[in-house]
Design an enzyme around this catalytic site. Structure first.
Site, PDB file in Angstrom:
ATOM      1  CE  LYS A 116      39.835  28.591  24.905  1.00 27.00           C
ATOM      2  NZ  LYS A 116      39.582  28.134  26.257  1.00 27.00           N
ATOM      3  CE  LYS A 200      48.219  42.939  33.677  1.00 23.08           C
ATOM      4  NZ  LYS A 200      46.916  43.355  33.892  1.00 23.08           N
ATOM      5  CE  LYS A 203      48.196  31.868  38.130  1.00 19.09           C
ATOM      6  NZ  LYS A 203      46.939  31.308  38.599  1.00 19.09           N
TER       7      LYS A 203
END
Ligand code: TRP
Length: 330
Positions: A116, A200, A203
């Site tokens: 990231k 799916k 969160k």
């Protein structure tokens, strides 16, 4: 019934959703009825991302209340707060010294942070504290401390359990047979519980239905499930419908067969199917939700249960830590 010891930890970072319930919590509670089971709230693990004590405390109560409301029998299962057990801090320090740094470099969760950062052009270690970096060592301490055989976890945690096994093997090779080798158990239904958008339920996709949402919120969420544009009289494949795929986890065999038939014969529209789904989920969760709300407004009862769990967990943990201390320090 075998005499395997089951252990799992749940990180107190927010209200679990229906996917967590079907894939993890429900099977865990069922398994706890036939096996010696340790369940703890991993508040020390939450510390690497949450730096607000009130928030961790509230989420800790939420997880405890939720498990009890769903039927975890705390006379059998040992439910406790990770941070209440002194031995876990000790074992963490001991294990630090036999865990290769390279193992931590390979951890998926750490690598995801590096990637990231690279994508954003940031420093590779931006936002990485040592709690995150050494997360798998503390998790190994959790697992090894209670002589766990089976560790039920989501697929994302499988590698961490394998690390615990690796670390136990290094340890045993160096110091003799001190630890049992644990095995991950990945929920059968994991990944198959669809969220509001059909992907799916997760969160990170922002498509979840919270387990104990108030009734009107539950209804709103269910009515928002994305469907195609088939008409009520059109033949529909239930196995491709989020509505049916959720319904089958809550309804009885007869009810499931009935909804399947309505879909396949073109005898129901999505709006009505959603209503059926809401009624079903709501009827299954109404009583636990009430109990959950009761416990959340009587947290002294939760404190008592957690304190009792800690006392029982301590007995096992202290025995292990004495074995480790003796093996490593003589
Ligand atoms: N890391 C797990 C998670 O994020 C929680 C956890 C902490 C855990 N310690 C554990 C799970 C030990 C199983 C065993 O979901």
């Amino acid at each position: 019934m075998d005499n395997k010891i089951i252990l799992t930890g749940i990180k107190p970072t927010g209200m679990p959703h229906l996917g967590n319930y079907v894939g993890a919590l429900k099977p865990l509670i069922a398994q706890s009825q036939t096996h010696k089971t340790f369940v703890f709230i991993a508040d020390l693990h939450a510390l690497n991302s949450i730096h607000n004590p009130a928030e961790i405390k509230r989420h800790t109560y939420e997880i405890a209340a939720l498990l009890i409301a769903l039927g975890l029998n705390t006379d059998n299962a040992i439910l406790f707060r990770q941070s209440d057990i002194d031995a876990v801090y000790k074992l963490n320090t001991f294990l630090m010294n036999i865990t290769p740094k390279g193992l931590m470099n390979r951890a998926h969760s750490y690598k995801a942070m590096l990637e990231k950062n690279a994508a954003l052009g940031d420093d590779p270690d931006n936002g990485v504290n040592m709690g995150l970096y050494t997360y798998p060592i503390l998790m190994s301490a959790d697992i090894l401390l209670y002589n766990s055989d089976i560790v039920p976890v989501g697929a994302d945690q499988k590698q961490h359990v394998e690390f615990a096994r690796d670390i136990a093997e290094y340890f045993n090779r160096t110091y003799g047979d001190v630890f049992k080798l644990p095995e991950p158990q990945i929920g059968r239904d994991n990944g198959l519980i669809p969220g509001l958008d059909g992907r799916k339920m997760s969160k990170s996709y922002d498509n979840t239905i919270p387990l104990f949402a108030p009734e009107n919120e539950l209804k709103k969420k269910i009515m928002r499930i994305i469907t195609d544009s088939k008409l009520p009289t059109d033949v529909k494949n239930p196995d491709e419908s989020t509505i049916f795929l959720l319904y089958r986890h809550f309804a009885s065999d007869n009810e499931i067969a009935h909804m399947r038939e309505l879909f396949e014969k073109g005898q129901i529209g999505y709006g009505d199917a959603k209503k059926m789904l809401f009624e079903k989920i709501n009827s299954v969760l109404a009583a636990p939700r009430e109990k959950y709300e009761y416990l959340m407004s009587h947290t002294a009862e939760l404190d008592k249960i957690l304190a009792d769990g800690a006392t029982r967990a301590d007995v096992v943990a202290n025995k292990t830590i004495e074995r480790v201390r003796h093996a490593m320090l003589g």
